[in-house]
Design an enzyme around this catalytic site. Structure first.
Site, short mmCIF file in Angstrom:
data_model
loop_
_atom_site.label_atom_id
_atom_site.label_comp_id
_atom_site.label_asym_id
_atom_site.label_seq_id
_atom_site.Cartn_x
_atom_site.Cartn_y
_atom_site.Cartn_z
N LYS A 171 0.83 -1.21 0.00
CA LYS A 171 0.00 0.00 0.00
C LYS A 171 0.86 1.25 0.00
O LYS A 171 0.56 2.21 -0.71
CB LYS A 171 -0.98 0.01 1.18
N LYS A 203 -5.57 -11.22 -6.71
CA LYS A 203 -6.59 -11.52 -5.70
C LYS A 203 -7.79 -10.58 -5.84
O LYS A 203 -7.60 -9.38 -6.08
CB LYS A 203 -5.95 -11.32 -4.32
N LYS A 211 -11.31 -5.25 -2.76
CA LYS A 211 -12.09 -4.01 -2.78
C LYS A 211 -11.30 -2.90 -3.46
O LYS A 211 -11.88 -1.98 -4.02
CB LYS A 211 -12.36 -3.55 -1.34
#
Ligand code: AMP
Ligand code: TRP
Length: 354
Positions: A127, A211, A214
């Site tokens: 991230k 994967k 969201k």
């Protein structure tokens, strides 16, 4: 270091049911990966255990967020837990920020967690790596796993059922627990990650090497939301990326990841063995048949959940009552453990405790 007056909870495994705690961030709409990798399993095993399920809203602000969306989604995730079959009379369902012990324990645990442990976390590196400047990464993103450790450790959870991607964070929770126990005396149970054998990694329909997440919900055809209408589900699955062959078998070959993903989804939902799953498609005329069959089982699995979800969201006052009750029950456990942490660390407690 230890005092006579410690209020130590009985955490011996023999005298109580195995404790389970898990949670999901209300940072986007929940998808099939969240359901198959996490919620479905929580529901199936709930009566064997003593469970706590939270909506981890404090985690959802570690990346920039929209306040109104957070408010909506927090209730939405709670409603999906219940709609999926979690029984709030048996499992306290609560909003993480309602039990303030989590945030407070996070400060205490953060002060005994080496910075290097956090900088090594894959999710943080991913991230933070997406940003071109550390000016744009919050301190919360780095501290995220300490908060998660507290979510788990405050409840003396033995088991943490999560998807594969969260294994490293649960292992870090163990390390933090061990370090605290070593420094201040036996306080925490060491938790174990419980990763499902199948369904632990549902892949994106648009790109089966990635994967389902969201974070990619804006990409068309990437995911199926738990509340998608049947037509939408069918459209997404019919468009799923596969390969140019026609063999419908489980395979580790990266080229067959799309077919493998579809078969895995079919397997978790139907509960069939891999041999039975392959036998179901032995006479299929191609991937079109596979996709239709997968779409059908997904639609039927999610249909009652979507219907129940809509009913729950029509009356949020009842939902809010369930969440308040969950927070009371969870808070009793978490606050006792927080108090124990503070006593062990040498804080003077209000009212003159040790
Ligand atoms: P998150 O969406 O990251 O908050 O994840 C909530 C829960 O769903 C965690 O237990 C994850 O491990 C699980 N999960 C998320 N994405 C997937 C996926 N694609 N496949 C299986 N499990 C998943
Ligand atoms: N980090 C988890 C995720 O992204 C969510 C989470 C927060 C969690 N606290 C937890 C999961 C405690 C299990 C237990 O999926």
């Amino acid at each position: 270091m230890q005092t006579e007056t410690l209020t130590v909870e009985d955490t011996s495994a023999e005298t109580r049911k195995r404790r389970v705690l898990s949670g999901i961030q209300p940072s986007g709409d929940l998808h099939l990966g969240n359901y198959l990798g996490a919620i479905k399993r929580w529901v199936e095993r709930q009566y064997e255990k003593e469970n706590y399920f939270c909506i981890v809203d404090l985690h959802a602000i570690t990346l920039p967020h929209d306040p109104e969306a957070l408010r909506q989604r927090t209730r939405g995730v709670a409603a999906l837990y219940i709609a999926s079959g979690l029984d709030p009379d048996h499992c306290p369902i609560f909003i993480q920020s309602h039990v303030t012990a989590h945030a407070e324990a996070c400060w205490l645990a953060g002060c005994v967690t080496p910075l290097g442990w956090l900088e090594r976390m894959t999710q943080y590196k991913d991230k933070a790596g997406r940003s071109d400047s550390s000016e744009r990464i919050s301190t919360g993103l780095l501290a995220y796993p300490v908060l998660m450790a507290c979510d788990i450790l405050l409840y003396s959870a033995d088991e943490v059922p999560v998807g594969e991607d969260q294994k490293q964070h649960v292992e870090l929770s163990r390390d933090i627990a061990q370090r605290f126990n070593h420094m201040f005396g036996e306080t925490f149970v060491l938790p174990e990650p419980m990763i499902p054998e199948i369904g632990a990694r549902v892949m994106g329909f648009d790109d089966p090497s990635r994967k389902m997440s969201k974070s990619y919900e804006h990409i068309r055809g990437h995911l199926v939301k738990m509340v998608d209408e049947p037509k939408e589900i069918e459209r997404t699955i019919k468009r799923a990326v596969t390969d140019s062959g026609n063999e419908i078998v489980f395979s580790e070959d990266p080229a067959k990841a799309g077919v493998n993903n579809l078969l895995g989804i079919y397997q978790v939902i139907t509960g069939k063995t891999p041999e039975r799953v392959e036998a179901d498609f032995a006479n299929a005329r191609g991937y079109g048949d596979l996709k239709s069959a997968v779409a059908e089982v997904v639609i039927e699995e999610l249909r009652p959940i979507r219907e129940r979800y809509n009913e729950i969201m029509d009356d949020v006052s009842e939902l809010d009552r369930i969440l308040a009750d969950g927070a009371d029950r969870a808070g009793a456990v978490a606050n006792a453990k927080l108090r124990e942490m503070k006593e062990r660390m040498g804080f003077v407690l209000p009212g003159g405790g040790s």
